[in-house]
Design a protein around this motif. Structure first.
Motif, mmCIF file in Angstrom:
data_model
loop_
_atom_site.group_PDB
_atom_site.id
_atom_site.type_symbol
_atom_site.label_atom_id
_atom_site.label_comp_id
_atom_site.label_asym_id
_atom_site.label_seq_id
_atom_site.Cartn_x
_atom_site.Cartn_y
_atom_site.Cartn_z
ATOM 1 N N GLU A 81 0.818 -1.215 0.000
ATOM 2 C CA GLU A 81 0.000 0.000 0.000
ATOM 3 C C GLU A 81 0.849 1.260 0.000
ATOM 4 O OE1 GLU A 81 -0.316 -2.545 2.144
ATOM 5 O OE2 GLU A 81 -2.159 -3.473 1.393
ATOM 6 N N GLN B 130 -6.174 -22.657 1.126
ATOM 7 C CA GLN B 130 -4.923 -22.369 1.823
ATOM 8 C C GLN B 130 -4.662 -23.432 2.893
ATOM 9 O OE1 GLN B 130 -7.074 -20.213 0.715
ATOM 10 N NE2 GLN B 130 -6.187 -18.215 0.308
ATOM 11 N N HIS C 64 -5.958 -14.764 7.755
ATOM 12 C CA HIS C 64 -6.989 -15.485 6.998
ATOM 13 C C HIS C 64 -6.724 -16.985 6.932
ATOM 14 C CE1 HIS C 64 -4.000 -14.599 3.863
ATOM 15 N NE2 HIS C 64 -4.589 -15.428 3.039
ATOM 16 N N GLY D 229 -3.936 -10.688 10.043
ATOM 17 C CA GLY D 229 -5.002 -10.140 9.196
ATOM 18 C C GLY D 229 -4.614 -8.847 8.517
ATOM 19 N N SER E 26 2.921 -15.484 4.239
ATOM 20 C CA SER E 26 2.519 -15.898 2.893
ATOM 21 C C SER E 26 3.373 -15.205 1.839
ATOM 22 C CB SER E 26 1.055 -15.533 2.657
ATOM 23 O OG SER E 26 0.908 -14.119 2.654
ATOM 24 N N ASP E 27 3.274 -15.687 0.613
ATOM 25 C CA ASP E 27 3.996 -15.030 -0.475
ATOM 26 C C ASP E 27 3.457 -13.622 -0.738
ATOM 27 O OD1 ASP E 27 1.646 -16.160 -1.403
ATOM 28 O OD2 ASP E 27 2.534 -17.117 -3.157
ATOM 29 N N GLY E 28 2.155 -13.424 -0.530
ATOM 30 C CA GLY E 28 1.611 -12.077 -0.710
ATOM 31 C C GLY E 28 2.278 -11.072 0.220
ATOM 32 N N ASN F 229 2.412 -20.321 -2.145
ATOM 33 C CA ASN F 229 1.395 -21.046 -2.932
ATOM 34 C C ASN F 229 1.146 -20.356 -4.272
ATOM 35 O OD1 ASN F 229 0.014 -18.785 -2.137
ATOM 36 N ND2 ASN F 229 -1.583 -19.867 -1.001
ATOM 37 N N GLN G 23 -0.123 -17.556 -4.963
ATOM 38 C CA GLN G 23 -1.472 -17.008 -5.062
ATOM 39 C C GLN G 23 -1.577 -15.830 -4.121
ATOM 40 O OE1 GLN G 23 -3.997 -18.224 -7.125
ATOM 41 N NE2 GLN G 23 -5.016 -16.332 -6.541
ATOM 42 N N HIS H 117 -7.850 -16.906 -4.935
ATOM 43 C CA HIS H 117 -7.570 -16.611 -3.534
ATOM 44 C C HIS H 117 -8.643 -17.217 -2.618
ATOM 45 C CE1 HIS H 117 -6.681 -14.228 0.015
ATOM 46 N NE2 HIS H 117 -7.844 -13.635 -0.054
HETATM 47 C C1 LIG Z 1 -1.870 -5.027 4.682
HETATM 48 C C2 LIG Z 1 -2.928 -5.766 3.962
HETATM 49 N N1 LIG Z 1 -3.228 -5.400 2.707
HETATM 50 C C3 LIG Z 1 -4.233 -6.033 2.046
HETATM 51 C C4 LIG Z 1 -4.936 -7.048 2.629
HETATM 52 C C5 LIG Z 1 -6.099 -7.714 1.918
HETATM 53 N N2 LIG Z 1 -5.744 -9.089 1.580
HETATM 54 C C6 LIG Z 1 -6.189 -10.137 2.313
HETATM 55 S S1 LIG Z 1 -5.538 -11.603 1.807
HETATM 56 C C7 LIG Z 1 -4.670 -10.834 0.563
HETATM 57 C C8 LIG Z 1 -3.759 -11.628 -0.305
HETATM 58 C C9 LIG Z 1 -2.444 -11.785 0.353
HETATM 59 O O1 LIG Z 1 -1.626 -12.729 -0.262
HETATM 60 P P1 LIG Z 1 -1.536 -14.226 0.287
HETATM 61 O O2 LIG Z 1 -1.607 -14.213 1.751
HETATM 62 O O3 LIG Z 1 -0.384 -14.882 -0.371
HETATM 63 O O4 LIG Z 1 -2.899 -14.787 -0.284
HETATM 64 P P2 LIG Z 1 -3.400 -16.307 -0.506
HETATM 65 O O5 LIG Z 1 -2.210 -17.186 -0.717
HETATM 66 O O6 LIG Z 1 -4.156 -16.670 0.724
HETATM 67 O O7 LIG Z 1 -4.292 -16.255 -1.706
HETATM 68 C C10 LIG Z 1 -4.911 -9.464 0.559
HETATM 69 C C11 LIG Z 1 -4.343 -8.525 -0.393
HETATM 70 C C12 LIG Z 1 -4.588 -7.398 3.950
HETATM 71 N N3 LIG Z 1 -5.266 -8.352 4.619
HETATM 72 N N4 LIG Z 1 -3.585 -6.756 4.589
#
Ligand SMILES: Cc1ncc(C[n+]2csc(CCOP(=O)(O)OP(=O)(O)O)c2C)c(N)n1
Ligand SMILES: [Mg+2]
Lengths: 346, 284
Positions: free
Chosen positions: A89, B40, B77, B124, B154-156, B185, B187, B262
């Motif tokens: 962000e 997940q 999550h 979260g 996570s990779d995100g 993953n 994703q 996702h």
């Molecule tokens: C700081 C922040 N930005 C955005 C989000 C919204 N969000 C929730 S899960 C997610 C994807 C994150 O990537 P990852 O954890 O790798 O997702 P997954 O593998 O579960 O699909 C996003 C952007 C969040 N929870 N926190």
């Protein structure tokens, strides 16, 4: 050293009967209960596409939430003008500032919590202080998810109201969202807009056929002699529903919709609140600290207008996870809770 | 301070069976609500099995035991997956599974410390776990407590700047008691991580930040056991990263083969089907 947890280690849960209460969920994406209204799909995305057709300055940026902020509609229509910044962000808003410096009008989307909490300093210094035309549009404002405090932006207005130069919009319905898009593009400075996404109810014209969104203007949607509700966001929908129901009990409630939180339409607010001795009630999807209610209160007091005054809003605490209807009732922002409160004050 | 292997670690139940049980419990919770981040959970089940039944020192009856290894779920999550592991490990009673995501449950959809025994932090808001882990590792060291801190991310979360601030801090402060597990993953919310904001070459990044790094197949129990052993037993004071390549929906082939997103959609009648598929592959 012991850590204080809020959970009760001795709490026992009875397994629920299958099929009971299945709808109760603390899921992230919940829809606003809006019985009796038509809904429009992705009004923000479609309005942005319509405007962007004739305005090549418009670009879209997101922090891994295009699908969840309706910006995917824009991304599909203008793939070359869409920038996926990943879940980052801070660089998203910094990059939006950079693009604005190069003459573009960036729309940057995420959830309200992440813009207001994580990216705040970058919005303050790179965007607001320089008065750049970046439009920050954020889903899940206030209490619009049952997912818990990580996603409940209960203080986003308080955070942003303190920021000079920033215009703040809290739309009520699909019409507000769609009409606000060209209006905030016409505005030369930075804007924070709370977004209702997905299927969004169409409320205001059903009550008020000639309603139009105007940036900086509050609109009287219905008149009434017993109480005046000054509201923003979906709380205007609640106020209208409450007013219709209370009319049947012989209580006459006026509703002044105030979708621009900053700058506040003080002229209209002072004129309406100064008319007679009606109870004035503010109603917002936000903590009672630092939002519409305190903004109105400050305006009234400084101008010596002092009707009986009450505030409806979220309490000053981190809220529970749970089903959205449960939480709206628990925290006093459901239609029924609103009616109970106003009745009690009259 | 006393260090011991928990009963779960010492039991004869195979890790394969533990992972299977974690998957099954996660699917049962998904079935209760008709939704949940079950893709997940299925993907990360092997990582959790090795964490809770091979690597971690913990006492199920006393989740706040001072000598425990701390396990931080940065990714709130993924709570459905951790609840399944906590139930399997005996930290939460199995009956509570039926309350998943319901009003006033101790198992809300997003993991929060205040709600659930065994949930160390409130996740979260992504990208916060590793920084907290740095502080806990500093704190443990200052107290002379030899426990490890594990952060599951996570990779995100690799997109967040805060992750890399924490990575730099961990190496600078020589936190050899910190193990960061990345569930790769491929994703995130809008699509594949490698196409959304690529973190590759990821092991090189961790190494350049001063970490010991391993990359393993996160659905291969033997490889995971070896990697966790290496991370725990490594000499020196470098923090340790284990990048785990996992497959979403692993173990339920009809879900694995659908278009992965996702939030994997599971139809109402498919929860039971997924349980039946799992039942056919129950390991000893
Ligand atoms: C700081 C922040 N930005 C955005 C989000 C919204 N969000 C929730 S899960 C997610 C994807 C994150 O990537 P990852 O954890 O790798 O997702 P997954 O593998 O579960 O699909 C996003 C952007 C969040 N929870 N926190
Ligand atoms: Mg991922």
């Amino acid at each position: 050293m012991t850590i204080q947890h809020r959970y009760d280690p001795h709490r026992k849960y009875e397994p629920r009967q299958p099929g009971t209460g299945g709808a109760k969920t603390s899921a992230m994406i919940a829809s606003l209960a809006a019985e009796g209204y038509d809904s429009v799909s992705a009004p923000f995305g479609h309005a942005l596409v319509d405007t962007a057709r004739n305005d090549p300055r418009i670009v879209g940026l997101t922090a891994d939430l295009a699908k969840y902020t309706d910006l995917h509609v824009f991304a599909e229509a203008f793939p070359d003008r869409f920038y996926q910044m990943g879940m980052a962000e801070q660089v998203m808003v910094s990059a939006a500032a950079g693009m604005a410096r190069e003459g573009f009008v960036p729309f940057a989307t995420t959830y309200a919590v992440f813009a207001s909490r994580r990216a705040y300093d970058f919005i303050a210094m790179a965007i607001a202080e320089e008065y750049l035309p970046v439009k920050i549009v954020c889903a899940l404002p206030g209490l619009t998810t049952g997912y818990g405090p990580s996603h409940q932006a209960t203080e986003d207005l308080a955070i942003f109201r303190g920021l000079p130069n920033l215009t703040i919009v809290d739309p009520c319905d699909a019409i507000d969202v769609a009409e606000a898009v060209p209006a905030i593009i016409d505005h030369p400075g930075p804007v924070y807009m709370r977004l209702l996404r997905g299927k969004v109810p169409s409320v205001l014209r059903q009550h008020c056929p000639h309603y139009k969104f105007e940036l900086g203007k509050a609109k009287l949607l219905r008149d009434g002699g017993d109480a005046l509700v000054i509201s923003s966001g979906f709380m205007t929908m609640r106020a209208l529903d409450a007013a219709v129901q209370m009319e049947r009990e012989g209580i006459s409630v006026a509703v002044l919709h105030c979708p621009t939180i900053k700058p506040l339409d003080t002229d209209t607010i002072l004129a309406e609140a100064g008319r007679g001795t009606r109870l004035v009630v503010t109603a917002e999807n936000h903590t009672v600290i630092g939002g519409l209610g305190e903004a109105v209160a400050g305006t009234l007091l400084t101008h010596g207008v002092t009707p009986p005054f009450r505030m409806i809003g979220l309490p000053d605490r981190f809220l529970d996870a749970g089903a959205l209807p449960t939480l709206h009732d628990r925290y006093g922002i459901s239609t029924d809770a609103m009616i109970r409160q106003i009745r009690g004050w009259l | 301070m006393q260090h011991e292997r928990s009963a779960a670690v010492l039991s004869n139940t195979s890790l394969a069976r533990r992972a299977w049980d974690i998957r099954r419990k996660a699917v049962r919770m998904g079935k209760v609500q008709g939704q949940g981040y079950v893709g997940q959970a299925l993907g990360v089940a092997d990582v959790l099995a090795v964490s809770y039944f091979h690597a971690l020192n913990h006492r199920p009856a006393d989740p706040e035991w001072e000598g425990r290894d701390r396990f931080l779920l940065s990714i709130g999550h993924y709570a459905i997956a951790l609840y399944a592991a906590l139930i399997e490990a005996g930290i939460l009673p199995e009956a509570e599974l039926e309350t998943y995501g319901a009003d006033d449950s101790r198992l809300p959809m997003s993991g929060m410390a205040a709600y659930t025994p065994g949930m160390e932090i409130t996740g979260g808001s992504l990208g916060q776990g590793l920084g907290i882990a740095v502080g806990m590792a500093l704190g443990l060291r200052a107290k002379g407590n030899p426990a490890f801190v594990y952060n599951l991310m996570s990779d995100g979360e690799l997109g967040e700047g805060s992750t890399w601030e924490a990575a730099m801090a961990a190496a600078h402060h020589r936190l050899g008691n910190l193990i960061c597990i990345v569930d790769f993953n491929d994703q995130q919310a809008d699509g594949k991580s490698t196409e959304t904001l690529s973190a590759e070459p990821l092991p090189d990044k961790w190494a350049a930040f001063g970490w010991h790094v391993q990359r393993v197949d996160g659905n291969d129990l033997d490889a995971l056991v070896a990697a966790f052993n290496t991370a725990r037993n490594l000499e020196g004071d470098r923090p340790r990263a284990i990048v785990c390549d996992t497959v979403m929906c692993k173990g339920v082939p009809f879900l694995e083969s659908r278009e992965i997103t996702h939030f994997v959609r599971v139809e109402a009648d498919e929860w039971q089907k997924a349980l039946s598929v799992l039942d056919e592959t129950r390991p000893e």
